[in-house]
Scaffold this active site. Sequence first.
Site, short mmCIF file in Angstrom:
data_model
loop_
_atom_site.label_atom_id
_atom_site.label_comp_id
_atom_site.label_asym_id
_atom_site.label_seq_id
_atom_site.Cartn_x
_atom_site.Cartn_y
_atom_site.Cartn_z
N HIS A 198 -2.86 2.14 16.10
CA HIS A 198 -2.21 1.68 14.87
C HIS A 198 -0.86 2.34 14.64
O HIS A 198 0.10 1.69 14.23
CB HIS A 198 -3.15 1.99 13.72
CG HIS A 198 -2.66 1.58 12.37
ND1 HIS A 198 -2.46 0.27 12.02
CD2 HIS A 198 -2.35 2.31 11.26
CE1 HIS A 198 -2.05 0.20 10.75
NE2 HIS A 198 -1.96 1.43 10.28
N GLU A 225 -6.51 5.06 -0.83
CA GLU A 225 -6.82 4.97 0.61
C GLU A 225 -7.39 6.30 1.09
O GLU A 225 -7.34 7.30 0.35
CB GLU A 225 -5.57 4.57 1.39
CG GLU A 225 -5.17 3.13 1.11
CD GLU A 225 -3.92 2.69 1.85
OE1 GLU A 225 -3.73 3.10 3.00
OE2 GLU A 225 -3.15 1.93 1.27
N ARG A 269 -8.90 8.81 8.52
CA ARG A 269 -8.97 7.81 9.59
C ARG A 269 -9.49 8.32 10.93
O ARG A 269 -10.23 7.63 11.63
CB ARG A 269 -7.58 7.25 9.87
CG ARG A 269 -7.32 6.08 9.05
CD ARG A 269 -5.98 5.55 9.33
NE ARG A 269 -5.62 4.85 8.10
CZ ARG A 269 -4.46 4.30 7.88
NH1 ARG A 269 -3.52 4.37 8.79
NH2 ARG A 269 -4.23 3.69 6.76
N ARG A 286 -1.53 11.19 10.38
CA ARG A 286 -0.78 10.70 9.20
C ARG A 286 -1.71 10.30 8.07
O ARG A 286 -2.72 9.62 8.28
CB ARG A 286 0.03 9.46 9.61
CG ARG A 286 0.73 8.79 8.47
CD ARG A 286 1.51 7.61 8.96
NE ARG A 286 0.64 6.56 9.44
CZ ARG A 286 0.35 5.46 8.76
NH1 ARG A 286 0.87 5.27 7.56
NH2 ARG A 286 -0.43 4.53 9.27
N HIS A 311 -6.63 2.93 13.83
CA HIS A 311 -7.11 2.46 12.53
C HIS A 311 -8.55 2.00 12.73
O HIS A 311 -8.83 1.27 13.67
CB HIS A 311 -6.23 1.31 12.03
CG HIS A 311 -6.39 1.02 10.57
ND1 HIS A 311 -7.56 0.56 10.03
CD2 HIS A 311 -5.53 1.16 9.54
CE1 HIS A 311 -7.40 0.42 8.72
NE2 HIS A 311 -6.17 0.78 8.39
P1 FAD Z 1 9.50 -1.49 12.28
O1 FAD Z 1 9.18 -2.02 10.95
O2 FAD Z 1 8.50 -1.64 13.33
O3 FAD Z 1 10.86 -2.09 12.75
C1 FAD Z 1 11.31 -1.89 14.06
C2 FAD Z 1 12.42 -2.86 14.34
O4 FAD Z 1 13.08 -2.51 15.54
C3 FAD Z 1 11.98 -4.29 14.51
O5 FAD Z 1 12.91 -5.11 13.85
C4 FAD Z 1 12.06 -4.51 16.02
O6 FAD Z 1 12.26 -5.84 16.41
C5 FAD Z 1 13.26 -3.67 16.33
N1 FAD Z 1 13.37 -3.23 17.73
C6 FAD Z 1 12.48 -2.52 18.45
N2 FAD Z 1 12.97 -2.28 19.68
C7 FAD Z 1 14.21 -2.84 19.72
C8 FAD Z 1 15.22 -2.95 20.70
N3 FAD Z 1 15.06 -2.43 21.94
N4 FAD Z 1 16.36 -3.61 20.41
C9 FAD Z 1 16.54 -4.18 19.18
N5 FAD Z 1 15.60 -4.11 18.21
C10 FAD Z 1 14.47 -3.45 18.47
N6 FAD Z 1 2.32 2.14 6.73
C11 FAD Z 1 2.28 2.44 5.41
O7 FAD Z 1 2.87 3.42 4.98
N7 FAD Z 1 1.59 1.63 4.55
C12 FAD Z 1 0.91 0.52 4.98
O8 FAD Z 1 0.33 -0.19 4.19
C13 FAD Z 1 0.93 0.21 6.36
N8 FAD Z 1 0.26 -0.87 6.83
C14 FAD Z 1 0.36 -1.17 8.15
C15 FAD Z 1 -0.29 -2.32 8.61
C16 FAD Z 1 -0.17 -2.69 9.94
C17 FAD Z 1 -0.85 -3.94 10.44
C18 FAD Z 1 0.57 -1.88 10.82
C19 FAD Z 1 0.67 -2.24 12.27
C20 FAD Z 1 1.19 -0.72 10.37
C21 FAD Z 1 1.09 -0.37 9.04
N9 FAD Z 1 1.74 0.77 8.54
C22 FAD Z 1 1.67 1.06 7.21
C23 FAD Z 1 2.70 1.49 9.37
C24 FAD Z 1 4.11 1.02 8.99
O9 FAD Z 1 4.08 -0.36 8.74
C25 FAD Z 1 5.14 1.31 10.06
O10 FAD Z 1 5.02 2.62 10.50
C26 FAD Z 1 6.55 1.09 9.50
O11 FAD Z 1 6.65 -0.19 8.95
C27 FAD Z 1 7.58 1.30 10.59
O12 FAD Z 1 8.82 0.89 10.08
P2 FAD Z 1 10.12 1.06 10.99
O13 FAD Z 1 11.26 0.59 10.18
O14 FAD Z 1 10.15 2.42 11.54
O15 FAD Z 1 9.86 0.10 12.23
C1 SIN Z 2 -3.78 -0.10 5.72
O1 SIN Z 2 -3.47 -0.91 4.85
O2 SIN Z 2 -4.93 0.22 5.99
C2 SIN Z 2 -2.68 0.53 6.50
C3 SIN Z 2 -2.13 1.64 5.74
C4 SIN Z 2 -1.38 2.57 6.64
O3 SIN Z 2 -1.42 2.45 7.86
O4 SIN Z 2 -0.76 3.48 6.09
#
Ligand code: FAD
Ligand code: SIN
Length: 536
Positions: free
Chosen positions: A351, A115, A290, A386, A244
């Site tokens: 993103h 990437e 990015r 990032r 993104h």
């Molecule tokens: P999340 O996975 O967002 O989980 C948050 C949780 O908190 C959810 O369950 C939500 O319902 C809950 N929540 C929120 N507020 C409350 C509340 N008030 N009360 C109760 N529950 C609540 N990163 C990478 O490293 N690699 C990738 O390939 C990648 N691809 C991505 C693709 C997309 C489309 C997107 C949008 C992001 C991507 N990212 C990627 C970024 C990455 O996915 C996120 O930064 C990461 O998954 C965040 O994980 P988390 O556990 O912090 O939060």
């Molecule tokens: C992607 O697959 O392009 C998302 C990867 C990331 O946000 O780290």
Amino acid sequence: MEIRTDFLVIGSGLAGLSFAIKASRFGSVAVITKKNAMESTTNYAQGGIAAVTDSDDSFDLHIGDTLRAGAGLCREDVVRFVVSEAPGRIAELIDWGVEFSRKSGIPSAYDLGKEGGHSRRRVLHAADSTGREIERALLDKAQSLGNVRIYENFLAIDLIRESKVRGRASLPREERDRCLGAYVFDIDNDRIDTFRARFTVLASGGAGKVYLITTNPDIATGDGIAMAWRAGALVANMEFIQFHPTCLYHPEAKSFLISEAVRGEGAVLKLKNGTPFMEKYHPLKSLAPRDVVARAIDIELKKSGDDCVLLDMTHRDRGYLMERFPTIFNRCLQYGIDMSRDPIPVVPAAHYLCGGVVVNGHGETSIDRLFAAGEVACTGLHGANRLASNSLLECVVFAHRVCERIRELLPGSAEEELPIPDWQSGSATESDESIVIEHNWDEIRRCMWNYVGIVRSNKRLERAKKRMELITQEIHDYYWSFKITRDLLELRNLSVVANLIVACAMMRKESRGLHFNLDYPDRDDRYWQRDTIVRR
Ligand code: FAD
Ligand code: SIN
């Protein structure tokens, strides 16, 4: 109702679940999640998770790439431990049942994706739906553990602070407040519960929904940041919003990402007339970092007046595309785009949030017994921008470190139990004007997109600030007059986060990484090589 637990985890994404699985060895864990447990940003992650697992790669290279992307604001000690702990955390994910894709023809080796900004192939992935595979495996694991209880459709409203319970209006700055748990809205039963916990972990993800166009799912409303800020925790670097470059542009497609891994495998960005344009902006062309790609697209769209650019992968054969990118291939096909024949229309979209609740290397916030891990936290790993696929990695490394720290603190954590008052609804009545909520949501997201987007200026930020002041007042009045609903709670949080982004963006008088201000187009290392820290 009061619910007691040793560890309260707010969020069921990768950060929350991996913490819960580990912490279950030391006590009871309550994971609350505001929709169904799968619904998280993690679930939509496509590209994968970065880690050094190949002999051709090294920690130094991964560290160097992360620091370069971070534009002088990463904390080098954090980058070093995250990168060097990565292989251990990946091994745990595999042990918990995550199936990463393997090299075709060599089943003993994992297939590594590439990437933007990575000098080596180092991204472990599960085809193009890595997040879904991770959520599946971790939810299975967590649900199999007797000590973990997952509460679905439970939305955390506010953290419970010791100072408030003791009736102290505020604490002197040098005194640390303590978190006793959270008030939580049980949506199905329309009731507000008290969750009392010895330790609380915010794992509530990011805030992409603050922008009109975003790759994020609906849950990403910045609740954790808003709650922590209201409780008096330090918050930092909110101006660093990662856009993104390639979100699918189609009237019926809501927030669908076209992974950077597609460019990693050779896709080329072109104008609508078919001309490639990235060579004008960066030697790495379509696979430049990015921030560079998103800004280049923004400039080209403003110049041409077009509504999107194209991502061309038509030089790869259909069979390969269907195997390597099945989710993207099929989703595009649903909208009549066959990516083996048609270039994909794309636009940049909000993103990822690099800023968040300030934590140290163990995930401790400025409030005692309150931890944060994942996108909600500002750890120092990402700095001003990032590196792709470092976010999932940060989730697992920090969840582990939080657990280790809590384990050390556990023996001294039992003490006098303060009675916590029930949530007071006061004289709130049913709203007869729910439309106000919808309008304010829309207004915030448009305001942020138009004035605090990829390219900012002092004038645009000033406009955003004025509009946000008005909207915030309206939301405040509404909040205290009417009964709580999920939309109202999320709207209130969204407005807090929008204000914090504007405030940080106005503080930083330079351009660096993801923050670009036309009035200060240069990077100023003499004064601004530091975080923008805010507190209520
Ligand atoms: P999340 O996975 O967002 O989980 C948050 C949780 O908190 C959810 O369950 C939500 O319902 C809950 N929540 C929120 N507020 C409350 C509340 N008030 N009360 C109760 N529950 C609540 N990163 C990478 O490293 N690699 C990738 O390939 C990648 N691809 C991505 C693709 C997309 C489309 C997107 C949008 C992001 C991507 N990212 C990627 C970024 C990455 O996915 C996120 O930064 C990461 O998954 C965040 O994980 P988390 O556990 O912090 O939060
Ligand atoms: C992607 O697959 O392009 C998302 C990867 C990331 O946000 O780290």
